[in-house]
Design an enzyme around this catalytic site. Sequence first.
Site, PDB file in Angstrom:
ATOM      1  N   ASP A  13      -2.896   6.546 -10.644  1.00 27.59           N
ATOM      2  CA  ASP A  13      -1.889   5.664 -11.239  1.00 27.59           C
ATOM      3  C   ASP A  13      -1.174   6.292 -12.429  1.00 27.59           C
ATOM      4  O   ASP A  13      -0.744   5.599 -13.360  1.00 27.59           O
ATOM      5  CB  ASP A  13      -2.522   4.329 -11.671  1.00 27.59           C
ATOM      6  CG  ASP A  13      -3.172   3.618 -10.506  1.00 27.59           C
ATOM      7  OD1 ASP A  13      -2.649   3.731  -9.385  1.00 27.59           O
ATOM      8  OD2 ASP A  13      -4.202   2.950 -10.720  1.00 27.59           O
ATOM      9  N   LYS A  16       2.743   9.055 -10.345  1.00 24.93           N
ATOM     10  CA  LYS A  16       3.118  10.087  -9.362  1.00 24.93           C
ATOM     11  C   LYS A  16       4.322   9.640  -8.537  1.00 24.93           C
ATOM     12  O   LYS A  16       5.213  10.433  -8.251  1.00 24.93           O
ATOM     13  CB  LYS A  16       1.932  10.358  -8.407  1.00 24.93           C
ATOM     14  CG  LYS A  16       0.700  10.880  -9.106  1.00 24.93           C
ATOM     15  CD  LYS A  16      -0.470  11.023  -8.145  1.00 24.93           C
ATOM     16  CE  LYS A  16      -1.012   9.713  -7.618  1.00 24.93           C
ATOM     17  NZ  LYS A  16      -1.678   8.858  -8.614  1.00 24.93           N
ATOM     18  N   HIS A  41       1.966   3.659  -4.946  1.00 25.63           N
ATOM     19  CA  HIS A  41       2.912   4.476  -5.714  1.00 25.63           C
ATOM     20  C   HIS A  41       4.184   3.665  -5.955  1.00 25.63           C
ATOM     21  O   HIS A  41       4.877   3.298  -5.013  1.00 25.63           O
ATOM     22  CB  HIS A  41       3.212   5.779  -4.965  1.00 25.63           C
ATOM     23  CG  HIS A  41       1.984   6.639  -4.772  1.00 25.63           C
ATOM     24  ND1 HIS A  41       1.985   7.763  -4.000  1.00 25.63           N
ATOM     25  CD2 HIS A  41       0.731   6.522  -5.278  1.00 25.63           C
ATOM     26  CE1 HIS A  41       0.764   8.305  -4.034  1.00 25.63           C
ATOM     27  NE2 HIS A  41      -0.005   7.567  -4.797  1.00 25.63           N
ATOM     28  N   GLN A 223      -4.223   9.261  -5.546  1.00 25.93           N
ATOM     29  CA  GLN A 223      -5.350   9.186  -6.491  1.00 25.93           C
ATOM     30  C   GLN A 223      -5.184  10.247  -7.596  1.00 25.93           C
ATOM     31  O   GLN A 223      -4.066  10.577  -7.927  1.00 25.93           O
ATOM     32  CB  GLN A 223      -6.697   9.334  -5.749  1.00 25.93           C
ATOM     33  CG  GLN A 223      -7.060   8.139  -4.879  1.00 25.93           C
ATOM     34  CD  GLN A 223      -6.377   8.138  -3.531  1.00 25.93           C
ATOM     35  OE1 GLN A 223      -6.423   9.108  -2.804  1.00 25.93           O
ATOM     36  NE2 GLN A 223      -5.742   7.036  -3.183  1.00 25.93           N
TER      37      GLN A 223
HETATM   38  P1  GDP Z   1       1.005   6.219  -9.101  1.00 25.91           P
HETATM   39  O1  GDP Z   1      -0.059   5.627  -8.246  1.00 25.91           O
HETATM   40  O2  GDP Z   1       0.550   7.456  -9.784  1.00 25.91           O
HETATM   41  O3  GDP Z   1       2.301   6.409  -8.378  1.00 25.91           O
HETATM   42  O4  GDP Z   1       1.268   5.162 -10.259  1.00 25.91           O
HETATM   43  P2  GDP Z   1       1.400   3.557 -10.095  1.00 25.91           P
HETATM   44  O5  GDP Z   1       2.685   3.249  -9.468  1.00 25.91           O
HETATM   45  O6  GDP Z   1       0.173   3.002  -9.479  1.00 25.91           O
HETATM   46  O7  GDP Z   1       1.346   3.111 -11.619  1.00 25.91           O
HETATM   47  C1  GDP Z   1       2.271   3.579 -12.553  1.00 25.91           C
HETATM   48  C2  GDP Z   1       2.986   2.364 -13.160  1.00 25.91           C
HETATM   49  O8  GDP Z   1       3.661   2.766 -14.335  1.00 25.91           O
HETATM   50  C3  GDP Z   1       4.063   1.790 -12.260  1.00 25.91           C
HETATM   51  O9  GDP Z   1       4.155   0.416 -12.514  1.00 25.91           O
HETATM   52  C4  GDP Z   1       5.336   2.501 -12.721  1.00 25.91           C
HETATM   53  O10 GDP Z   1       6.515   1.737 -12.471  1.00 25.91           O
HETATM   54  C5  GDP Z   1       5.074   2.600 -14.194  1.00 25.91           C
HETATM   55  N1  GDP Z   1       5.672   3.755 -14.874  1.00 25.91           N
HETATM   56  C6  GDP Z   1       5.818   5.028 -14.423  1.00 25.91           C
HETATM   57  N2  GDP Z   1       6.308   5.814 -15.409  1.00 25.91           N
HETATM   58  C7  GDP Z   1       6.467   5.022 -16.503  1.00 25.91           C
HETATM   59  C8  GDP Z   1       6.893   5.256 -17.839  1.00 25.91           C
HETATM   60  O11 GDP Z   1       7.211   6.368 -18.245  1.00 25.91           O
HETATM   61  N3  GDP Z   1       6.897   4.168 -18.682  1.00 25.91           N
HETATM   62  C9  GDP Z   1       6.524   2.930 -18.276  1.00 25.91           C
HETATM   63  N4  GDP Z   1       6.549   1.955 -19.178  1.00 25.91           N
HETATM   64  N5  GDP Z   1       6.122   2.677 -17.020  1.00 25.91           N
HETATM   65  C10 GDP Z   1       6.071   3.704 -16.160  1.00 25.91           C
HETATM   66  P1  IMO Z   2      -3.005   6.044  -6.564  1.00 27.78           P
HETATM   67  O1  IMO Z   2      -2.570   7.002  -5.468  1.00 27.78           O
HETATM   68  C1  IMO Z   2      -6.321   4.489  -8.943  1.00 27.78           C
HETATM   69  C2  IMO Z   2     -10.219   4.268  -6.952  1.00 27.78           C
HETATM   70  C3  IMO Z   2     -10.833   2.922  -6.665  1.00 27.78           C
HETATM   71  C4  IMO Z   2     -12.310   3.270  -6.774  1.00 27.78           C
HETATM   72  C5  IMO Z   2     -12.367   4.648  -6.162  1.00 27.78           C
HETATM   73  C6  IMO Z   2     -12.774   4.669  -4.694  1.00 27.78           C
HETATM   74  O2  IMO Z   2      -2.192   4.820  -6.612  1.00 27.78           O
HETATM   75  O3  IMO Z   2      -3.151   6.753  -7.859  1.00 27.78           O
HETATM   76  P2  IMO Z   2     -11.478   4.030  -2.449  1.00 27.78           P
HETATM   77  O4  IMO Z   2     -10.869   2.752  -2.007  1.00 27.78           O
HETATM   78  O5  IMO Z   2     -10.527   5.170  -2.525  1.00 27.78           O
HETATM   79  O6  IMO Z   2     -12.725   4.389  -1.688  1.00 27.78           O
HETATM   80  O7  IMO Z   2     -11.982   3.731  -3.976  1.00 27.78           O
HETATM   81  O8  IMO Z   2     -11.069   5.206  -6.296  1.00 27.78           O
HETATM   82  N1  IMO Z   2      -8.843   4.468  -6.415  1.00 27.78           N
HETATM   83  C7  IMO Z   2      -7.754   4.528  -7.160  1.00 27.78           C
HETATM   84  N2  IMO Z   2      -7.582   4.338  -8.490  1.00 27.78           N
HETATM   85  N3  IMO Z   2      -5.269   4.830  -8.165  1.00 27.78           N
HETATM   86  C8  IMO Z   2      -5.432   5.058  -6.846  1.00 27.78           C
HETATM   87  O9  IMO Z   2      -4.448   5.542  -6.059  1.00 27.78           O
HETATM   88  C9  IMO Z   2      -6.710   4.852  -6.273  1.00 27.78           C
HETATM   89  N4  IMO Z   2      -7.205   4.949  -5.030  1.00 27.78           N
HETATM   90  C10 IMO Z   2      -8.522   4.725  -5.128  1.00 27.78           C
HETATM   91  O10 IMO Z   2     -10.440   1.969  -7.629  1.00 27.78           O
HETATM   92  O11 IMO Z   2     -12.668   3.401  -8.132  1.00 27.78           O
HETATM   93 MG    MG Z   3      -1.112   3.830  -8.023  1.00 32.40          MG
END
Ligand code: GDP
Ligand code: IMO
Ligand code: MG
Length: 424
Positions: A13, A16, A41, A223
Amino acid sequence: MPVRVIIGAQWGDEGKGKIVDLLASKVQVVARYQGGANAGHTIWDGDKKYILRLIPSGILHDGVMCILGNGVVIDPIAFFTELDGLAKGGIRMDGRVMVSPHAHIIFPYHKLIDQAKEKYLGKNQVGTTQRGIGPAYLDKIDRCGIRAIDLMNHDTLTEKLQKNISEKNKILKAFGAEELAAEPMIKQFHELGNRLREYVKDTAVYLYEAVKYNKEVLLEGAQGTLLDIDHGTYPFVTSSNSSSGGASTGLGLGPTKIDHVMGVAKAYTTRVGNGPFPTEFDEIFSEKIRKLGGEYGAVTGRPRRCGWLDLVQLKYAMVVNGIDELAITKLDVLDTLDELKICMAYKVNGVKIDYPITDAGELAKVEPVYTAFKGWLSDTGNAKKYTDLPENARTYLKFIEDFMGDAKIKIVSVGQERDRTLMI
Ligand code: GDP
Ligand code: IMO
Ligand code: MG
């Protein structure tokens, strides 16, 4: 920059999705190499929000080929739900999504076993997303997995699925969970296979040719490094190689073809699920940052645990991934803090160490050693270039870069929108 891997450098999270989408406007191919619908994502296109789980984060850019490699585990129901949602939103998809015939398929029994096992583990559970990821990779390694190519052949699918369902029902019964009937599942997945057929292509050969003809390619990890099955905080990890090495095996692309590895890291740290987290805030401060940063799981909606930036961990991510470029995201979330901290070493039994520990039991015992920084107490969200950032924010970023040594900051993200990004 022909071929670049984009990986999560923390516990997932990191942002990416935003970074891949941003860079995707200048590439021809984006390929996912591991994980499944456990990923979430997030991409903002103007005021439209997309949460991608399986489809690569290049899909919003017309003309970009999106590949799901052999290392991805595909839940076909989630895959088509996502494709249909994108099509409904007006995204043109014709011929732009490819699935490796060797990608393993997630079946309902994988999800049920994931759920039953977590329940059985009780307070020791991993805190999985319950999307069947671990059990599907387990079958892959156990050589009884069913792959995309098997879904295309009714007889093969019937034979393999009958065998697996009978075995999985024994496991489900032992857990006291619901058992499954074979016939409806065979029918359902045969139909899903028929629909999947048009997407199944030789992705490894496609990528080889793309690289050979100098196309710009992004390899998208899901991840993060600390969730990697080999390099993460085992056993509190996911079941695949989310680190950069996974890009080679998960796509069938030789390591000599990869030019850069970009690590994406938040300006602080979050984690969702169980496991050690040395720099974790107390619950009151965690809640404050969670609100400021919108730190709730994109897939499960679970509140994310929040903490200070941990450079011992980030440097380790640099080492195991070969990160040469960094994208630091969510700097804006820290705008209102008077004081910030960065962890640059650990103490174990009172002795300072600066090498990484990933064993979950050992990591749970460390005490972080912090360096404090003055907050910048101003809005970074409107900065258009690096030098627009307040001096204290630049000091904070420079400390990170100096500490990392081999990796240079190339992107600073100051908001969720595309235009809130500083390219260096
Ligand atoms: P990913 O799994 O790595 O793609 O990340 P996620 O989408 O799960 O979580 C990142 C969150 O942060 C999302 O809600 C994005 O919209 C938000 N986000 C990404 N970059 C920024 C930033 O620079 N500032 C803020 N405030 N939010 C961001
Ligand atoms: P993105 O791509 C954050 C965590 C789960 C748990 C562990 C194992 O959005 O960054 P699983 O279901 O994969 O067997 O769970 O990994 N986990 C993540 N945490 N971002 C993710 O994906 C995750 N995908 C799995 O919370 O701790
Ligand atoms: Mg994510």
